[in-house]
Motif scaffolding. Sequence first.
Motif, PDB file in Angstrom:
ATOM      1  N   GLN A  14       0.639 -73.889  39.838  1.00 60.09           N
ATOM      2  CA  GLN A  14       1.140 -74.802  38.811  1.00 60.09           C
ATOM      3  C   GLN A  14       2.341 -74.173  38.104  1.00 60.09           C
ATOM      4  OE1 GLN A  14      -1.541 -75.900  35.614  1.00 60.09           O
ATOM      5  NE2 GLN A  14      -0.806 -78.004  35.642  1.00 60.09           N
ATOM      6  N   LEU A  15       3.534 -74.460  38.598  1.00 58.46           N
ATOM      7  CA  LEU A  15       4.747 -73.855  38.064  1.00 58.46           C
ATOM      8  C   LEU A  15       5.189 -74.499  36.757  1.00 58.46           C
ATOM      9  CD1 LEU A  15       6.750 -73.573  41.420  1.00 58.46           C
ATOM     10  CD2 LEU A  15       5.287 -71.854  40.326  1.00 58.46           C
ATOM     11  N   ALA A  16       4.806 -75.750  36.521  1.00 59.32           N
ATOM     12  CA  ALA A  16       5.236 -76.478  35.320  1.00 59.32           C
ATOM     13  C   ALA A  16       4.039 -77.207  34.720  1.00 59.32           C
ATOM     14  CB  ALA A  16       6.360 -77.453  35.660  1.00 59.32           C
ATOM     15  N   PRO A  17       3.171 -76.496  33.991  1.00 65.68           N
ATOM     16  CA  PRO A  17       1.934 -77.108  33.468  1.00 65.68           C
ATOM     17  C   PRO A  17       2.151 -78.268  32.505  1.00 65.68           C
ATOM     18  CG  PRO A  17       1.838 -74.703  33.374  1.00 65.68           C
ATOM     19  CD  PRO A  17       3.241 -75.056  33.705  1.00 65.68           C
ATOM     20  N   ILE A  18       3.318 -78.308  31.831  1.00 64.57           N
ATOM     21  CA  ILE A  18       3.570 -79.365  30.857  1.00 64.57           C
ATOM     22  C   ILE A  18       4.069 -80.637  31.539  1.00 64.57           C
ATOM     23  CG2 ILE A  18       4.894 -79.957  28.774  1.00 64.57           C
ATOM     24  CD1 ILE A  18       5.026 -76.986  28.164  1.00 64.57           C
ATOM     25  N   SER A  19       4.602 -80.517  32.728  1.00 68.45           N
ATOM     26  CA  SER A  19       5.234 -81.634  33.429  1.00 68.45           C
ATOM     27  C   SER A  19       4.350 -82.867  33.591  1.00 68.45           C
ATOM     28  CB  SER A  19       5.737 -81.163  34.795  1.00 68.45           C
ATOM     29  OG  SER A  19       6.244 -82.233  35.559  1.00 68.45           O
ATOM     30  N   PRO A  20       3.082 -82.745  34.013  1.00 73.91           N
ATOM     31  CA  PRO A  20       2.269 -83.962  34.186  1.00 73.91           C
ATOM     32  C   PRO A  20       2.173 -84.812  32.933  1.00 73.91           C
ATOM     33  CG  PRO A  20       1.201 -82.093  35.246  1.00 73.91           C
ATOM     34  CD  PRO A  20       2.354 -81.537  34.467  1.00 73.91           C
ATOM     35  N   ALA A  21       2.052 -84.175  31.769  1.00 72.24           N
ATOM     36  CA  ALA A  21       1.948 -84.933  30.521  1.00 72.24           C
ATOM     37  C   ALA A  21       3.201 -85.753  30.277  1.00 72.24           C
ATOM     38  CB  ALA A  21       1.692 -83.990  29.351  1.00 72.24           C
ATOM     39  N   LEU A  22       4.359 -85.185  30.564  1.00 64.24           N
ATOM     40  CA  LEU A  22       5.623 -85.893  30.345  1.00 64.24           C
ATOM     41  C   LEU A  22       5.790 -87.034  31.338  1.00 64.24           C
ATOM     42  CD1 LEU A  22       7.988 -82.838  29.665  1.00 64.24           C
ATOM     43  CD2 LEU A  22       6.430 -84.047  28.113  1.00 64.24           C
ATOM     44  N   HIS A  23       5.404 -86.808  32.586  1.00 65.66           N
ATOM     45  CA  HIS A  23       5.486 -87.870  33.589  1.00 65.66           C
ATOM     46  C   HIS A  23       4.577 -89.040  33.235  1.00 65.66           C
ATOM     47  CE1 HIS A  23       8.156 -86.243  36.663  1.00 65.66           C
ATOM     48  NE2 HIS A  23       7.564 -85.071  36.539  1.00 65.66           N
ATOM     49  N   MET A  24       3.496 -88.775  32.532  1.00 65.54           N
ATOM     50  CA  MET A  24       2.542 -89.836  32.187  1.00 65.54           C
ATOM     51  C   MET A  24       2.839 -90.468  30.834  1.00 65.54           C
ATOM     52  SD  MET A  24      -1.061 -88.458  33.837  1.00 65.54           S
ATOM     53  CE  MET A  24      -1.269 -87.140  32.655  1.00 65.54           C
ATOM     54  N   GLY A  25       3.979 -90.091  30.204  1.00 64.67           N
ATOM     55  CA  GLY A  25       4.433 -90.801  29.022  1.00 64.67           C
ATOM     56  C   GLY A  25       4.327 -90.092  27.693  1.00 64.67           C
ATOM     57  N   ALA A  26       3.867 -88.840  27.649  1.00 61.96           N
ATOM     58  CA  ALA A  26       3.752 -88.130  26.376  1.00 61.96           C
ATOM     59  C   ALA A  26       5.138 -87.760  25.852  1.00 61.96           C
ATOM     60  CB  ALA A  26       2.910 -86.876  26.539  1.00 61.96           C
ATOM     61  N   ASP A  27       5.350 -87.935  24.543  1.00 63.96           N
ATOM     62  CA  ASP A  27       6.602 -87.498  23.938  1.00 63.96           C
ATOM     63  C   ASP A  27       6.374 -86.321  22.985  1.00 63.96           C
ATOM     64  OD1 ASP A  27       5.360 -88.672  21.785  1.00 63.96           O
ATOM     65  OD2 ASP A  27       6.788 -90.318  21.586  1.00 63.96           O
ATOM     66  N   ARG A  28       5.153 -85.845  22.920  1.00 62.99           N
ATOM     67  CA  ARG A  28       4.784 -84.656  22.159  1.00 62.99           C
ATOM     68  C   ARG A  28       3.523 -84.089  22.791  1.00 62.99           C
ATOM     69  NH1 ARG A  28       4.333 -86.577  16.365  1.00 62.99           N
ATOM     70  NH2 ARG A  28       6.219 -87.676  17.012  1.00 62.99           N
ATOM     71  N   VAL A  29       3.372 -82.785  22.752  1.00 65.89           N
ATOM     72  CA  VAL A  29       2.223 -82.188  23.428  1.00 65.89           C
ATOM     73  C   VAL A  29       1.570 -81.117  22.553  1.00 65.89           C
ATOM     74  CG1 VAL A  29       2.962 -82.659  25.795  1.00 65.89           C
ATOM     75  CG2 VAL A  29       3.761 -80.589  24.659  1.00 65.89           C
ATOM     76  N   LEU A  30       0.250 -81.174  22.494  1.00 63.54           N
ATOM     77  CA  LEU A  30      -0.548 -80.113  21.894  1.00 63.54           C
ATOM     78  C   LEU A  30      -1.060 -79.257  23.039  1.00 63.54           C
ATOM     79  CD1 LEU A  30      -2.156 -78.630  19.689  1.00 63.54           C
ATOM     80  CD2 LEU A  30      -3.946 -80.363  19.943  1.00 63.54           C
ATOM     81  N   VAL A  31      -0.660 -77.998  23.044  1.00 62.44           N
ATOM     82  CA  VAL A  31      -1.062 -77.077  24.103  1.00 62.44           C
ATOM     83  C   VAL A  31      -2.084 -76.103  23.538  1.00 62.44           C
ATOM     84  CG1 VAL A  31      -0.287 -75.340  25.754  1.00 62.44           C
ATOM     85  CG2 VAL A  31       1.228 -77.241  25.160  1.00 62.44           C
ATOM     86  N   VAL A  32      -3.270 -76.091  24.120  1.00 61.52           N
ATOM     87  CA  VAL A  32      -4.301 -75.141  23.703  1.00 61.52           C
ATOM     88  C   VAL A  32      -4.417 -74.089  24.792  1.00 61.52           C
ATOM     89  CG1 VAL A  32      -6.659 -74.818  22.921  1.00 61.52           C
ATOM     90  CG2 VAL A  32      -5.511 -77.003  22.513  1.00 61.52           C
ATOM     91  N   GLY A  33      -3.871 -72.918  24.504  1.00 61.31           N
ATOM     92  CA  GLY A  33      -3.888 -71.835  25.480  1.00 61.31           C
ATOM     93  C   GLY A  33      -5.099 -70.951  25.323  1.00 61.31           C
ATOM     94  N   VAL A  34      -5.250 -70.017  26.236  1.00 55.72           N
ATOM     95  CA  VAL A  34      -6.378 -69.079  26.171  1.00 55.72           C
ATOM     96  C   VAL A  34      -5.891 -67.639  26.246  1.00 55.72           C
ATOM     97  CG1 VAL A  34      -8.061 -70.703  27.107  1.00 55.72           C
ATOM     98  CG2 VAL A  34      -6.722 -69.276  28.678  1.00 55.72           C
TER      99      VAL A  34
END
Length: 399
Positions: A217-237
């Motif tokens: 997974q080279l671009a973990p944020i990409s799916p959210a943007l493709h599905m219409g998100a204009d802001r993202v909450l990222v919960v990392g570990v």
Amino acid sequence: MSKRETSSCAGLILSGGGARAAYQVGVLKAVAEILPADVHNPFPVICGTSAGALNATVVATHAARFREGIDAMEEVWSNFTASQVYRTQRRSLMGRASRWLSALFMGGVGAHRPVSLLDNSPLAELLGSMLRFQNIEQAIADGDLRALSITCSGYTSGQSVSFYQGVSEIQDWGRARRKGRRTRLGLQHLMASSAIPVVFPAVRIGEAYYGDGSVRQLAPISPALHMGADRVLVVGVSGNLSAGPGAEPPTRYPTVAEILGHMLDSAFIDSLEGDLERLERINRTLRALPEKVRDKAGIELRPIKTLIISPSQDLDLIAARHAKELPRSIRFFLRGSGADEGSGATVASYLLFEAGFCRELIALGYKDAWRRESEILRFLGIDPARAFGTAAAIPADVW
């Protein structure tokens, strides 16, 4: 609060990390308490990878009852035992290990082709009894969910595939080494996404075999943007997102556990951190260009607001304190590798599906999120000054 009446679309990104994903439960628990008790799912777009996919699916299947879903998730994680995730009997472990040794050093003489070091069929049984995948389609129809994606790695194609279920206007996408494919999500996608290579068996989906989604997974944020998100909450570990540069590494030769931990971190954590850095660079560039200039030049990119919540403490050190909770059979295999101390505890942290470790991570995520209450409210389009979740409501143990 009823369904959100805004064109803004918040995305939730839950990364992988084995037992470390218990931290995400604490963060989501705090979010549920910060928001009104009757709130529907505040994240129309949800993306999960590996263990994060398990949590993402729970949120999606409880989209109309957000707090109820988080409560159910906490109940499972707070009472976890490793035996609910993989078989811990010494005979099973010894048998699988011997088959691997035979395949690697004796040409497979006297052994069937090895599948994995651990048997995670108990996890499949647990998820099968707990999750109601049909609720995803209902949540989409009711407007409580826009889309859910679960990312897997294709062993044959070498591509990162984000299997998604969502509203009809979302289109499949394709980029270098990654693509999005519409499907009806089920248990097989969760088991594939969480199948750590070698550790857990690959899963067949259609005509191909897939493994842990974090690996390619080279671009973990990409799916959210493709599905219409204009802001993202990222919960990392990973504490790396919260902490500054670490101490200088030791000059001694690394232990086996440190080498394995480095490989696991490379698969589960590094790509997310790199993608966040790349997104922030793009945001800075777009903010420097007036909107009229972007429109005239045909630049379709838009700034993406991000909120990142990650551990304020080193999870490896927490894992080292709980390493003795692992089943005796697992401790036997980790003995001598350094997996119970310092940086070597990274390996243990991925396998520590035990109540003590998970509860401490849940408590840490809960405190980390509550301390950022105002940021969470603003991210979700709520004025903190008018919110019901004021400083006076912050649980006393957070401080």
